[in-house]
Design a protein around this motif. Structure first.
Motif, PDB file in Angstrom:
ATOM      1  N   GLY A 346       0.664  -1.055   0.181  1.00  0.00           N
ATOM      2  CA  GLY A 346      -0.213  -0.122   0.171  1.00  0.00           C
ATOM      3  C   GLY A 346       0.698   1.209   0.061  1.00  0.00           C
ATOM      4  N   GLY A 347       1.836   1.035  -0.152  1.00  0.00           N
ATOM      5  CA  GLY A 347       3.101   1.826  -0.535  1.00  0.00           C
ATOM      6  C   GLY A 347       3.072   3.106   1.243  1.00  0.00           C
ATOM      7  N   MET A 348       3.180   2.137   2.492  1.00  0.00           N
ATOM      8  CA  MET A 348       3.038   2.716   3.522  1.00  0.00           C
ATOM      9  C   MET A 348       4.761   2.556   4.071  1.00  0.00           C
ATOM     10  SD  MET A 348       1.627  -0.350   6.129  1.00  0.00           S
ATOM     11  CE  MET A 348      -0.040  -0.647   5.525  1.00  0.00           C
ATOM     12  N   PRO A 349       5.063   3.842   4.263  1.00  0.00           N
ATOM     13  CA  PRO A 349       6.903   3.835   5.000  1.00  0.00           C
ATOM     14  C   PRO A 349       7.104   2.682   5.549  1.00  0.00           C
ATOM     15  CG  PRO A 349       5.089   5.017   6.827  1.00  0.00           C
ATOM     16  CD  PRO A 349       4.214   3.918   5.499  1.00  0.00           C
ATOM     17  N   ALA A 350       8.451   3.097   5.658  1.00  0.00           N
ATOM     18  CA  ALA A 350       9.071   1.385   5.791  1.00  0.00           C
ATOM     19  C   ALA A 350       9.134   0.718   7.446  1.00  0.00           C
ATOM     20  CB  ALA A 350      10.715   1.493   5.560  1.00  0.00           C
ATOM     21  N   LEU A 351       9.267   2.179   7.601  1.00  0.00           N
ATOM     22  CA  LEU A 351       8.570   1.918   9.251  1.00  0.00           C
ATOM     23  C   LEU A 351       7.808   2.770   9.797  1.00  0.00           C
ATOM     24  CD1 LEU A 351       9.978   0.587  12.196  1.00  0.00           C
ATOM     25  CD2 LEU A 351      11.765   1.923  12.352  1.00  0.00           C
ATOM     26  N   ASP A 352       6.787   2.264  10.565  1.00  0.00           N
ATOM     27  CA  ASP A 352       5.995   2.777  11.694  1.00  0.00           C
ATOM     28  C   ASP A 352       6.624   2.667  12.746  1.00  0.00           C
ATOM     29  OD1 ASP A 352       4.030   3.402   9.883  1.00  0.00           O
ATOM     30  OD2 ASP A 352       2.437   1.119   9.973  1.00  0.00           O
ATOM     31  N   VAL A 353       5.953   3.664  13.900  1.00  0.00           N
ATOM     32  CA  VAL A 353       6.384   4.042  15.285  1.00  0.00           C
ATOM     33  C   VAL A 353       5.327   4.321  15.686  1.00  0.00           C
ATOM     34  CG1 VAL A 353       8.129   5.500  16.574  1.00  0.00           C
ATOM     35  CG2 VAL A 353       8.437   4.612  14.469  1.00  0.00           C
ATOM     36  N   ALA A 354       4.703   4.224  16.821  1.00  0.00           N
ATOM     37  CA  ALA A 354       3.789   4.260  17.939  1.00  0.00           C
ATOM     38  C   ALA A 354       3.760   4.617  19.310  1.00  0.00           C
ATOM     39  CB  ALA A 354       1.949   3.456  16.923  1.00  0.00           C
ATOM     40  N   VAL A 355       3.682   5.739  20.074  1.00  0.00           N
ATOM     41  CA  VAL A 355       4.394   6.012  21.425  1.00  0.00           C
ATOM     42  C   VAL A 355       3.079   5.859  22.209  1.00  0.00           C
ATOM     43  CG1 VAL A 355       5.397   6.942  22.733  1.00  0.00           C
ATOM     44  CG2 VAL A 355       6.772   6.731  20.467  1.00  0.00           C
ATOM     45  N   THR A 356       3.435   5.593  23.311  1.00  0.00           N
ATOM     46  CA  THR A 356       2.040   5.636  23.818  1.00  0.00           C
ATOM     47  C   THR A 356       2.719   5.610  25.726  1.00  0.00           C
ATOM     48  OG1 THR A 356       1.730   3.306  24.398  1.00  0.00           O
ATOM     49  CG2 THR A 356       0.071   4.183  22.680  1.00  0.00           C
ATOM     50  N   SER A 357       1.893   6.317  26.558  1.00  0.00           N
ATOM     51  CA  SER A 357       2.709   6.898  27.859  1.00  0.00           C
ATOM     52  C   SER A 357       2.212   6.659  29.242  1.00  0.00           C
ATOM     53  CB  SER A 357       3.486   7.886  27.719  1.00  0.00           C
ATOM     54  OG  SER A 357       2.926   9.173  27.582  1.00  0.00           O
ATOM     55  N   GLU A 358       2.139   6.112  29.703  1.00  0.00           N
ATOM     56  CA  GLU A 358       1.688   6.471  30.807  1.00  0.00           C
ATOM     57  C   GLU A 358       2.267   7.605  31.821  1.00  0.00           C
ATOM     58  OE1 GLU A 358      -0.399   3.884  31.866  1.00  0.00           O
ATOM     59  OE2 GLU A 358      -0.302   2.893  30.576  1.00  0.00           O
ATOM     60  N   LYS A 359       0.960   7.582  33.178  1.00  0.00           N
ATOM     61  CA  LYS A 359       2.013   9.278  33.732  1.00  0.00           C
ATOM     62  C   LYS A 359       3.087   8.992  34.429  1.00  0.00           C
ATOM     63  CE  LYS A 359      -3.065  11.433  33.593  1.00  0.00           C
ATOM     64  NZ  LYS A 359      -4.133  11.418  34.785  1.00  0.00           N
ATOM     65  N   VAL A 360       4.149   9.598  34.497  1.00  0.00           N
ATOM     66  CA  VAL A 360       5.045   9.305  35.104  1.00  0.00           C
ATOM     67  C   VAL A 360       4.808  10.070  36.833  1.00  0.00           C
ATOM     68  CG1 VAL A 360       7.264   9.857  35.323  1.00  0.00           C
ATOM     69  CG2 VAL A 360       6.474   9.913  33.264  1.00  0.00           C
ATOM     70  N   PHE A 361       5.645   8.770  37.310  1.00  0.00           N
ATOM     71  CA  PHE A 361       5.617   9.424  38.969  1.00  0.00           C
ATOM     72  C   PHE A 361       7.089  10.108  39.495  1.00  0.00           C
ATOM     73  CE2 PHE A 361       2.018   6.719  39.321  1.00  0.00           C
ATOM     74  CZ  PHE A 361       0.201   7.548  39.759  1.00  0.00           C
ATOM     75  N   SER A 362       6.976  11.230  39.388  1.00  0.00           N
ATOM     76  CA  SER A 362       8.325  11.916  39.800  1.00  0.00           C
ATOM     77  C   SER A 362       9.338  10.991  41.201  1.00  0.00           C
ATOM     78  CB  SER A 362       8.485  13.346  40.065  1.00  0.00           C
ATOM     79  OG  SER A 362       7.669  13.873  39.129  1.00  0.00           O
TER      80      SER A 362
END
Length: 819
Positions: A346-362
């Protein structure tokens, strides 16, 4: 019995006679030194002790293993020759890298893929006495195996290990053996099925393959269907592209990485003999193409023939034979070609990057160096492996450098999920309100020989430094800061006046620190916004928790704040603590420094302490800061027995594995509490606790008869309570004279300065044991004290005749005699 009495007596009369040495026999020393080195993986040290180790049959296989680990395989094999015990057989299997071996005592054959682990644990499990490998050692070995596979486990991996692997330790540890015991320690060897462990932890790689598109250029649909079925059964993803030619497929090519074009041809020839039978030949050409580049990759041909009267039926049979013959080879060909194609559906980029994060406790910022801050999902959209994949995560100002993760290759079409870790600096503790911070995830990789990179910016939510949720009570460990200079300074000053008491050291120090907290004015104050009893069982409610230095400064705190402060103070001076999680409440207990085996020496009633992990633990109600330590101890004991069965324990050593406390800025603490201030505010408490201990200990020991009296005599002597020690000795002698007690009585008189009575006791002891060289040494020392050198010399010469080595052991006496 004699050896035991001498060993115990050593502590307080060592200056008199080395006959009271605490040392175990020499062979036990060798085992201990060797096993300690083996446990730590100090293989060069083990080989340096080789001669001593080889003299002990139990240590020979370990010596061989050490030799192997230092690179001398041939010598290791030679050391194991002729040995049929299980330990040697299993180590030989590792050294010789055998696929499978037979081992005496183990049913069936042992397959390769196992590893050896050596552990040191506390002794005392009853199972060990029954010849059963102790669970404590089994689990310790399995933990070592786990960390050998995953040096820094993710939360998911740690959870799988703790909840699914560790409870079934015997499914992985197939053989264990205790090598030796020494000073309440047990040294063991265990063999772990490391391949099964890796597989169950999800560490075993699984091969991926490219989708294959099937198109029939010439022939019937049934042939293409047969190939599709064969591929699917072999785990190869398939797209049916119908009929046509490869070069006319257009956009359909994007659906696959490899296109397989099938061309069928049949040829009918009459037989030489007259009749209706015909010779039918079927030829199939399998042409493989790279869907991304249109380049031909490989061509495979198959021919089959039959003799049949019916041309149509015969052609079907011939084609079927050709397909049946080639299906397995087609699968192998696809697997090999998958390594060579580049696929971008489908002509996609070579690499898909998806980032998710939790809330950080300092407050728990160190957690994120091992535990996940979030996840990144990488998807290879090509038909070729993306190589040398590296992740770099960074938060400006709050990280000194990016955290790097090497993934190496991502297979064609594969999706990889990785936890994000971050090594924050302690500037994060400056966050005094919740805020978003921008992060950057940079992914670099090599695609078809060319370096590429993708960067993704992602906002991460940070709580301020006091935030905590109680979904995992172990998180409070990040607020227990024994290395904080404020805590170290205060606790160190408090205990300086309590080095010598009649209480166990830990108890004396714990009492002093608790009472000092009260003198500073530290008291319990319920959190008006989120009281602990209201929020402790609400996993998603964010609570406010103070750091111990803040509680010292503010002089008040909730139960969690006071528990964190007291635990930090005690841990800073080397006293282990454990938190007690009660319904709606949290308090703690401290390690008394007395083992379960020595509980008679604690002296306090059994209901006043908790037995856990082979030690006696003393509970303390920290919200009673301002009251005496004795009152807080009594209150905690009442709570413990009232709620026992509902309580959970938080072992700080376990909790700190994932919830390390922060590095607090270095500063000093000006307030100081002296011993005089403590004793003035709590008069008589120390003396009362000392008397309770001595009376309880005396009562328990005297019930054991002569044995208990001897232990009591030694205990009193160790504490310098010479009158009590002498009284115990006299009670023993009323039941009958024995040389050891008379010798010890002489030692007591010597320490009291009554030399004449000391001489009399030594002489009486020698009448019963005339061959005891050490008693002659004691006698010589007493004569020297009296300045009777001739008698001292005579006694020492008798000692030397019995044991020539006394000159070396007692060089001061020898020199004092003018030798």
């Amino acid at each position: 019995m004699k050896k035991h009495i001498f060993a115990a007596m050593a502590v307080f009369i060592l200056s008199i006679s080395s006959s009271f040495s605490f040392a175990e026999p020499p062979d036990s020393d060798v085992k201990t030194v060797v096993m300690s080195a083996v446990v730590r993986g100090e293989w060069n040290k083990v080989t340096a002790l080789e001669q001593a180790a080889l003299s002990d049959e139990r240590l020979r296989p370990l010596s061989a293993y050490a030799v192997f680990k230092t690179g001398d395989k041939a010598k290791a094999i030679k050391l194991l020759e002729g040995r049929g015990d299980a330990l040697s057989a299993l180590i030989r299997g590792i050294v010789e890298e055998k696929a499978e071996i037979s081992v005496a005592g183990i049913k069936g054959t042992v397959k390769g893929g196992y590893s050896a682990f050596f552990v040191e644990t506390l002794d005392g499990e009853a199972s060990a006495e029954l010849g059963i490998f102790p669970k404590r050692a089994e689990k310790a070995a399995l933990k070592k195996a786990f960390y050998s596979l995953v040096a820094e486990p993710t939360v998911d991996q740690f959870s799988v290990f703790q909840n699914k692997v560790l409870p079934l330790s015997d499914a992985y540890v197939f053989y264990g053996e205790t090598i030796c015991r020494y000073n309440e320690k047990m040294f063991s060897a265990a063999f772990v099925n490391i391949e099964k462990l890796a597989e169950d932890l999800g560490l075993t790689a699984r091969a991926k393959t490219v989708t294959v598109g099937l198109v029939t250029r010439k022939g019937v649909d049934a042939g293409r269907a047969a190939v599709a079925k064969g591929f699917k059964e072999g785990g190869v993803p398939v797209e049916d592209l119908g009929r046509g030619e490869f070069y006319s497929l257009g956009d359909k090519k994007r659906l696959a990485g490899i296109i397989l074009e099938i061309t069928e041809n049949t040829k009918v020839s009459p037989l030489a003999l007259k009749g209706s039978f015909k010779h039918i030949e079927a030829d199939i050409i399998f042409s493989f193409f790279n869907a991304s580049t249109d380049a031909p990759l490989f061509e495979l041909k198959r021919r089959s023939s039959v003799v049949h009267p019916d041309e149509v039926k015969g052609a079907e049979i011939a084609l079927q034979k050709a397909y049946d013959d080639v299906l397995k080879e087609l699968g192998a060909t696809v697997a090999e070609l998958s390594k060579k194609v580049q696929w971008r559906p489908g002509g996609m980029p070579a690499l898909d990057v998806a980032v998710t994060s939790e809330k950080v406790f300092s407050s728990s910022y160190k957690f994120y160096s091992k535990g996940p801050l979030g996840t990144v999902v990488l998807k290879n959209n090509t038909g070729k492996p993306l190589q040398a994949v590296k992740l770099a995560f960074f938060v400006k100002d709050y990280m000194d450098f990016s955290t790097q993760t090497d993934i190496e290759d991502i297979a064609p079409g594969a999706e990889v999920k990785k936890d994000i870790n971050a090594i924050f600096n302690n500037k994060i503790l400056d966050l005094n309100e919740d805020t978003f911070l921008q992060s950057e995830m940079k992914v670099s990789f090599v695609n078809a020989g060319k370096p590429e990179a993708v960067s993704v910016n992602h906002p991460v939510y940070f709580y301020d430094r006091h935030a905590l949720t109680w979904d995992d009570k172990g998180k409070i460990a990040s607020f227990i800061t024994p290395k904080d200079t404020v805590i170290l300074d205060f606790a160190g000053k408090v205990i300086s006046g309590y080095r010598e008491t009649l209480l166990p050291k830990n108890m004396a120090f714990a009492r002093a620190v608790f009472d000092a907290m009260g003198i500073l004015g530290i008291s319990y104050s319920e959190d008006p916004n989120n009281p602990y009893q209201a929020v402790s069982n609400l996993a998603n409610v964010v609570d406010f928790v103070q750091f111990p230095r803040e509680t010292l400064a503010r002089k008040s705190g909730d139960c969690d704040d006071l528990t964190s402060l007291y635990a930090s103070l005690l841990e800073s001076i080397g006293i282990k603590t454990m938190l007690i999680d009660a319904p709606g409440h949290i308090y703690m207990m401290l390690d008394s420094g007395i083992t379960e085996d020595d509980k008679l020496f604690f002296g306090f009633p059994e209901e006043s302490y908790v037995v856990r992990d082979g030690a006696l633990w003393v509970p303390v109600e920290t919200t009673m800061s301002g009251s005496s330590f004795s009152a807080a101890w009594k209150k905690a004991v009442e709570e413990y027995h009232f709620e026992n069965g509902k309580l959970k324990f938080i072992d700080l050593r376990d909790a700190w594995q994932m919830n390390s406390p922060p590095t607090m800025p270095s500063t000093t603490f000006d307030a100081k509490v002296s011993k005089n201030e403590i004793e003035k505010k709590f008069p008589g408490e120390l003396a009362s606790l000392e008397n309770q201990r001595l009376e309880g200990l005396s009562s328990s020991m005297e019930k054991l008869g002569a044995y208990g009296l001897k232990e009591l005599m030694i205990f009193y002597g160790r504490l310098g309570l010479l009158d009590r020690a002498l009284d115990s000795a006299k009670k023993i002698l009323k039941t009958g004279k024995d040389a050891d007690t008379l010798n010890n009585m002489g030692n007591i008189y010597y320490l009291k300065g009554d030399i004449e009575k000391a001489l009399g006791s030594y002489i009486e002891s020698l009448e019963l044991a005339p061959d005891d060289a050490e008693v002659f040494v004691n006698l010589s020392r007493a004569y020297l004290k009296k300045n009777a050198k001739a008698e001292a010399k005579e006694a020492f010469e008798k000692a030397v005749k019995l044991d020539a080595k006394v000159k070396d052991r007692h060089i001061n006496i020898y020199m004092g005699l003018g030798k």
